[in-house]
Design a protein around this motif. Sequence first.
Motif, PDB file in Angstrom:
ATOM      1  N   TRP A 157       4.611   1.027   1.497  1.00 14.80           N
ATOM      2  CA  TRP A 157       4.913  -0.334   2.402  1.00 14.80           C
ATOM      3  C   TRP A 157       5.276  -1.253   1.243  1.00 14.80           C
ATOM      4  O   TRP A 157       4.596  -1.462   0.290  1.00 14.80           O
ATOM      5  CB  TRP A 157       3.696  -0.663   3.135  1.00 14.80           C
ATOM      6  CG  TRP A 157       3.220   0.333   4.085  1.00 14.80           C
ATOM      7  CD1 TRP A 157       2.627   1.311   4.135  1.00 14.80           C
ATOM      8  CD2 TRP A 157       3.477   0.008   5.393  1.00 14.80           C
ATOM      9  NE1 TRP A 157       2.483   2.058   5.387  1.00 14.80           N
ATOM     10  CE2 TRP A 157       2.927   1.314   6.132  1.00 14.80           C
ATOM     11  CE3 TRP A 157       4.325  -1.019   6.304  1.00 14.80           C
ATOM     12  CZ2 TRP A 157       2.898   1.516   7.635  1.00 14.80           C
ATOM     13  CZ3 TRP A 157       4.063  -0.670   7.635  1.00 14.80           C
ATOM     14  CH2 TRP A 157       3.465   0.239   8.411  1.00 14.80           C
ATOM     15  N   ALA A 158       6.390  -2.034   1.648  1.00 15.40           N
ATOM     16  CA  ALA A 158       6.563  -3.140   0.373  1.00 15.40           C
ATOM     17  C   ALA A 158       7.182  -4.229   1.149  1.00 15.40           C
ATOM     18  O   ALA A 158       7.508  -4.323   2.317  1.00 15.40           O
ATOM     19  CB  ALA A 158       7.874  -2.336  -0.706  1.00 15.40           C
ATOM     20  N   VAL A 159       6.880  -5.411   0.445  1.00 14.12           N
ATOM     21  CA  VAL A 159       7.431  -6.626   1.039  1.00 14.12           C
ATOM     22  C   VAL A 159       9.006  -6.907   0.662  1.00 14.12           C
ATOM     23  O   VAL A 159       9.432  -6.691  -0.592  1.00 14.12           O
ATOM     24  CB  VAL A 159       6.723  -7.867   0.546  1.00 14.12           C
ATOM     25  CG1 VAL A 159       7.193  -9.254   0.943  1.00 14.12           C
ATOM     26  CG2 VAL A 159       5.135  -7.740   0.789  1.00 14.12           C
ATOM     27  N   LYS A 191       0.873  -1.125  -0.194  1.00 17.22           N
ATOM     28  CA  LYS A 191       0.022  -0.005  -0.099  1.00 17.22           C
ATOM     29  C   LYS A 191       1.051   1.308  -0.093  1.00 17.22           C
ATOM     30  O   LYS A 191       2.221   1.172   0.281  1.00 17.22           O
ATOM     31  CB  LYS A 191      -0.808   0.088   1.403  1.00 17.22           C
ATOM     32  CG  LYS A 191      -0.133   0.048   2.579  1.00 17.22           C
ATOM     33  CD  LYS A 191      -1.064  -0.244   3.868  1.00 17.22           C
ATOM     34  CE  LYS A 191      -0.194  -0.361   5.253  1.00 17.22           C
ATOM     35  NZ  LYS A 191      -1.187  -0.608   6.210  1.00 17.22           N
ATOM     36  N   PRO A 192       0.277   2.361  -0.222  1.00 15.32           N
ATOM     37  CA  PRO A 192       1.049   3.698  -0.176  1.00 15.32           C
ATOM     38  C   PRO A 192       1.347   3.994   1.215  1.00 15.32           C
ATOM     39  O   PRO A 192       0.414   3.948   2.024  1.00 15.32           O
ATOM     40  CB  PRO A 192       0.439   4.715  -0.951  1.00 15.32           C
ATOM     41  CG  PRO A 192      -1.136   4.077  -0.994  1.00 15.32           C
ATOM     42  CD  PRO A 192      -0.848   2.482  -0.848  1.00 15.32           C
ATOM     43  N   ALA A 193       2.393   4.626   1.527  1.00 12.56           N
ATOM     44  CA  ALA A 193       2.474   5.328   2.907  1.00 12.56           C
ATOM     45  C   ALA A 193       1.776   6.424   3.003  1.00 12.56           C
ATOM     46  O   ALA A 193       2.083   7.364   1.808  1.00 12.56           O
ATOM     47  CB  ALA A 193       3.870   5.314   3.300  1.00 12.56           C
ATOM     48  N   ILE A 212       3.513   7.594   7.315  1.00 16.74           N
ATOM     49  CA  ILE A 212       4.166   9.175   7.324  1.00 16.74           C
ATOM     50  C   ILE A 212       3.709   9.733   8.504  1.00 16.74           C
ATOM     51  O   ILE A 212       2.474   9.826   8.741  1.00 16.74           O
ATOM     52  CB  ILE A 212       3.740   9.878   6.009  1.00 16.74           C
ATOM     53  CG1 ILE A 212       4.079   9.143   4.821  1.00 16.74           C
ATOM     54  CG2 ILE A 212       4.205  11.160   5.867  1.00 16.74           C
ATOM     55  CD1 ILE A 212       3.738   9.551   3.304  1.00 16.74           C
ATOM     56  N   ILE A 213       4.550  10.329   9.226  1.00 20.64           N
ATOM     57  CA  ILE A 213       4.347  11.383  10.416  1.00 20.64           C
ATOM     58  C   ILE A 213       4.330  12.725  10.059  1.00 20.64           C
ATOM     59  O   ILE A 213       5.133  13.208   9.417  1.00 20.64           O
ATOM     60  CB  ILE A 213       5.618  10.982  11.515  1.00 20.64           C
ATOM     61  CG1 ILE A 213       5.449   9.665  11.846  1.00 20.64           C
ATOM     62  CG2 ILE A 213       5.227  11.880  12.833  1.00 20.64           C
ATOM     63  CD1 ILE A 213       7.230   9.396  12.767  1.00 20.64           C
ATOM     64  N   SER A 251       8.022  -3.409   5.158  1.00 22.22           N
ATOM     65  CA  SER A 251       8.577  -2.220   5.791  1.00 22.22           C
ATOM     66  C   SER A 251       8.464  -1.102   4.769  1.00 22.22           C
ATOM     67  O   SER A 251       7.985  -1.168   3.880  1.00 22.22           O
ATOM     68  CB  SER A 251      10.125  -2.384   6.078  1.00 22.22           C
ATOM     69  OG  SER A 251      10.987  -2.567   4.923  1.00 22.22           O
ATOM     70  N   LEU A 252       8.797   0.238   5.362  1.00 26.34           N
ATOM     71  CA  LEU A 252       8.615   1.394   4.521  1.00 26.34           C
ATOM     72  C   LEU A 252       9.837   1.343   3.510  1.00 26.34           C
ATOM     73  O   LEU A 252      11.027   1.320   4.093  1.00 26.34           O
ATOM     74  CB  LEU A 252       8.625   2.732   5.445  1.00 26.34           C
ATOM     75  CG  LEU A 252       7.458   2.925   6.646  1.00 26.34           C
ATOM     76  CD1 LEU A 252       7.778   3.768   7.469  1.00 26.34           C
ATOM     77  CD2 LEU A 252       6.248   2.748   5.525  1.00 26.34           C
TER      78      LEU A 252
END
Length: 513
Positions: free
Chosen positions: A392-394, A38-40, A46-47, A401-402
């Motif tokens: 987010w990626a495998v 999914k997109p961060a 994202i903070i 993780s990001l």
Amino acid sequence: MYSQQDIVQMQRKGITPEMVEQQIQSFKKGFPYMKLVKPATVGDGIIRLDCDELDSLIDVYRDFDGSRVKFVPASGAATRMFKHLYEFQTDYPVKGLDCFNDKGFNTIFTFFDRIKQFPFYDKLYNELWMQGYKMDELIESKDYLPIVNTLLGPDGLNYGNLPKALILFHKYGDIARTAMEEHLVEGAQYARDQHGNVNIHLTVSPEHIAGFEQLIERVKAYYENHYEVTLHITYSVQKPSTDTIAVDMDNNPFRNDDGSLLFRPGGHGALIENLNDLSYELVFIKNIDNVAPDHLKPLTVRYKKALAGMLLSYRGIIFKYLQDLSNQNLPIDELLAILDFTRDELCVMPPVSLNTSNAEELSTYLFNVLNRPIRVCGMVKNEGEPGGGPFWAVNPDGTTSLQVVESSQIDMNDPNSKAILDASTHFNPVDIVCSFVDFKGNKFNLLNYRDPQTGFISVKSKDGKQLKALELPGLWNGAMSNWNTIFVEVPLATFSPVKTVNDLLRDEHQPCK
């Protein structure tokens, strides 16, 4: 396959036949696309910081007394900045005034219509005068080629052959500053240590080192006196050992007309080697062309300090956990609390195979996740800029993780991947603060934290023949794939890249009105 002459050529670069063979296998197999989850987004990877959080993080950085450096990839040539001017040189003798029919922003029409607003206008005017031309008369008579030739060519300002760092970017009254000087000013404002030292490291091309040194010699004392700092400027070049073999369309080594092998620069991912050679506690990374004039710098400086403070805050927690993990057999409830930190704060999702009830297995997993280089990356809202973004990626080890993912790593023919890309909200402006010192004070070997399966293959040509070129994993995506990564939203106003010369006409690069 390789002659003695080939072996000698490789040895001179520091490359082995085994390395070449691995690269050829990469051409044959290709590289897998990233498995996007999914997109961060803000609140999910994202903070977003409020004013109080910004202030407290800046205070954390203010109390830091360790070493720091500003790392600037600065070897890029300015040639692509002037693409439409080079096209004009070719087209104008044939098409004449038809070249001015397109009145869009990145056109030759806008270039000449607003030429007096460029920071290099006065310098170009004087150079033309020395060659016996008057700028106004040339424009009035529609004799444009001498102006473009003088700007780009070696008999004039030679801007077409200089690195971007040495191009005048901004004007302050009667004085104009190069991109390089703007980085000196930035560094003086957020990268100074407790003693007023500012370390700036530039990666440059060998042929341009002299130009950098001449500029620094001319301006260094002025900026040191004005900002009350001591500037320490160092340089490195992209290592020949990071060049990659080129192959023909059948994946055989491409050979030059003299029979020698063709090696090409491995892209900005090769600079992980230059970064790896540095020995500082904190490293700021920013591209050479992303600089704002003084009236817009305060926001950039504020966020840079906050990103550094965030890194130091997270690093302090990580170091404490690593110390605990290495010193004692922690009970399962404490291990699960650390696992929550890695998931909730570092955004590393463990592989499904992890047995969280096995203390030894869990402890080993947590130590391996935490004991890595760390980076905090500023992300801006995406307003159509090409390039990488936060997702987010495998990962190959089964974790999620990001990651900063480039568009070339995404399978556009896969509807799910394309939908995830389309749903992304932010863009990577290369606004990074990082640390690669472990909890014992030793430096990580950054080469151990790359994902070699994130390279990139492109089709080029040489001497009229097609070839395939290999780029190494990119500096902020594959080369930092196995780092701990934190994404923070930064204002769009902190991102002002110069990709074409006409970008210098944008409001963010013009004098304050």
